[in-house]
Design a protein around this motif. Sequence first.
Motif, PDB file in Angstrom:
ATOM      1  N   THR A 168       8.095   1.906 -19.756  1.00  0.00           N
ATOM      2  CA  THR A 168       8.928   1.913 -18.346  1.00  0.00           C
ATOM      3  C   THR A 168       8.943   0.145 -18.079  1.00  0.00           C
ATOM      4  N   THR A 181      15.153   6.440 -10.874  1.00  0.00           N
ATOM      5  CA  THR A 181      13.597   6.808 -10.603  1.00  0.00           C
ATOM      6  C   THR A 181      12.830   5.435 -10.268  1.00  0.00           C
ATOM      7  N   VAL A 182      12.247   5.177  -9.313  1.00  0.00           N
ATOM      8  CA  VAL A 182      11.347   3.833  -9.373  1.00  0.00           C
ATOM      9  C   VAL A 182       9.545   4.471  -9.254  1.00  0.00           C
ATOM     10  N   GLY A 183       9.032   3.585  -9.533  1.00  0.00           N
ATOM     11  CA  GLY A 183       7.589   4.048  -9.257  1.00  0.00           C
ATOM     12  C   GLY A 183       6.845   2.650  -8.640  1.00  0.00           C
ATOM     13  N   GLN A 215       8.094   9.065 -16.315  1.00  0.00           N
ATOM     14  CA  GLN A 215       8.824   9.584 -15.447  1.00  0.00           C
ATOM     15  C   GLN A 215       9.878   8.356 -14.674  1.00  0.00           C
ATOM     16  N   CYS A 216       9.403   7.148 -14.786  1.00  0.00           N
ATOM     17  CA  CYS A 216      10.180   6.190 -14.139  1.00  0.00           C
ATOM     18  C   CYS A 216      11.177   5.323 -14.867  1.00  0.00           C
ATOM     19  N   ASP A 217      12.194   4.932 -14.242  1.00  0.00           N
ATOM     20  CA  ASP A 217      13.148   3.949 -14.900  1.00  0.00           C
ATOM     21  C   ASP A 217      12.552   2.622 -14.830  1.00  0.00           C
ATOM     22  N   TYR A 221       4.178   7.202 -15.017  1.00  0.00           N
ATOM     23  CA  TYR A 221       4.697   6.153 -15.546  1.00  0.00           C
ATOM     24  C   TYR A 221       6.180   6.670 -16.320  1.00  0.00           C
ATOM     25  N   TRP A 251       9.389   0.133 -12.784  1.00  0.00           N
ATOM     26  CA  TRP A 251       8.006   0.245 -12.343  1.00  0.00           C
ATOM     27  C   TRP A 251       7.947  -1.028 -11.295  1.00  0.00           C
TER      28      TRP A 251
END
Length: 365
Positions: free
Chosen positions: A280, A188-190, A255-257, A253, A259
């Motif tokens: 993150t 997951t990325v954000g 939830q992301c692996d 934030y 950013w």
Amino acid sequence: MKISFVLPTVGMSGGIKVVAIYAKMLADKGHEVVLVSPPPKQLSFFRKVKSLLKGRGWPKVNVEASHLDGLGLNHIVLETYRPATDKDFPDADVIIASWWETAEWVNALSQTKGAKVYFIQHHEVFDFLPIERAAATYRLPLHKIVIAKWLLDVMKNTYGDHTVDIVPNSVDRLQFHAEQREKQSAPTVGFLFAYADFKGVDVTLAAIKKLKESMPNLRVISFGSFPPDNFPQWDDAIEFQLSPAQDKIKALYAQCDVWITASRTEGFNLPAMEAMACRTPIVSTKAGWPMESIISYENGVLTDVNDVTAIADGAKWILSLSQDGWKQLSKNAYETLADSSWEHSAMLFENALHHAISRQSEREI
């Protein structure tokens, strides 16, 4: 102290957020704080008629929510968009401009309005601004406070000002925090969405597209203050949240692996710091605070501006780490902020205001 802040039209920008934090903390310390800003600019009569003829109706200028809302501060909004003048401010000890246009206004005020300060959160010489006018504000006889070392260097080397205070931004640990965790079940990325070209969202989306070639199950999260409907490279598979409540952002934030921030230029880059406070790791271009704090492959990855391949490769490296490797990187990112606090920054800001008052009394500004 009696302190006045002069703001542009307020909203949910990072710059307004920082001013709101300092204004609130100074007020809580017992200082008398006043903030003055103009309302949004009205559309011209021609543009209103054009909208009407195109069947869109007579347009209205909506008042945007802002980081000042609900803080109980003395915020005065002018009756129309115009330069602020002496009559708009009480006499004070110090008056603070917060961007290039307000620096022009502050420079024109009488000395009774306080020692004149220029709070600089970016080097505002962009193509969408009158560049020569904006650049000229950094030569005005105002006491400068900057938020990052690179801005300190610009003020010294470009404008010849060697008496500049640096007050770095921080992060609210009560708002931005997360428990230790493992990587997500799906990589997951954000990223933060914005239309401004210097934010480099087009580069971020190109890097994500490249990343998906080797990671087709990639999950992508984003949020922003404006809907991305008209952004040409937008991918509808992205999970986007429009203007999430401030207390919900930490969960995004967390939830992301990784950013991603691909800005072409930044004054500071608060979201990068906020993501790291939520454990993150980030991939960032060399713009703003990250280039002073990120050590590649130790607490994140730093890349050149506009380097789509390097950004994608950096994100892939983080996403491909073992659980233990990712958890260590996450820990390193979090610990980068160990010595950072808004309380310390507010103390430095308060000291910088006293410095400005001292300089005024000695006729240096």
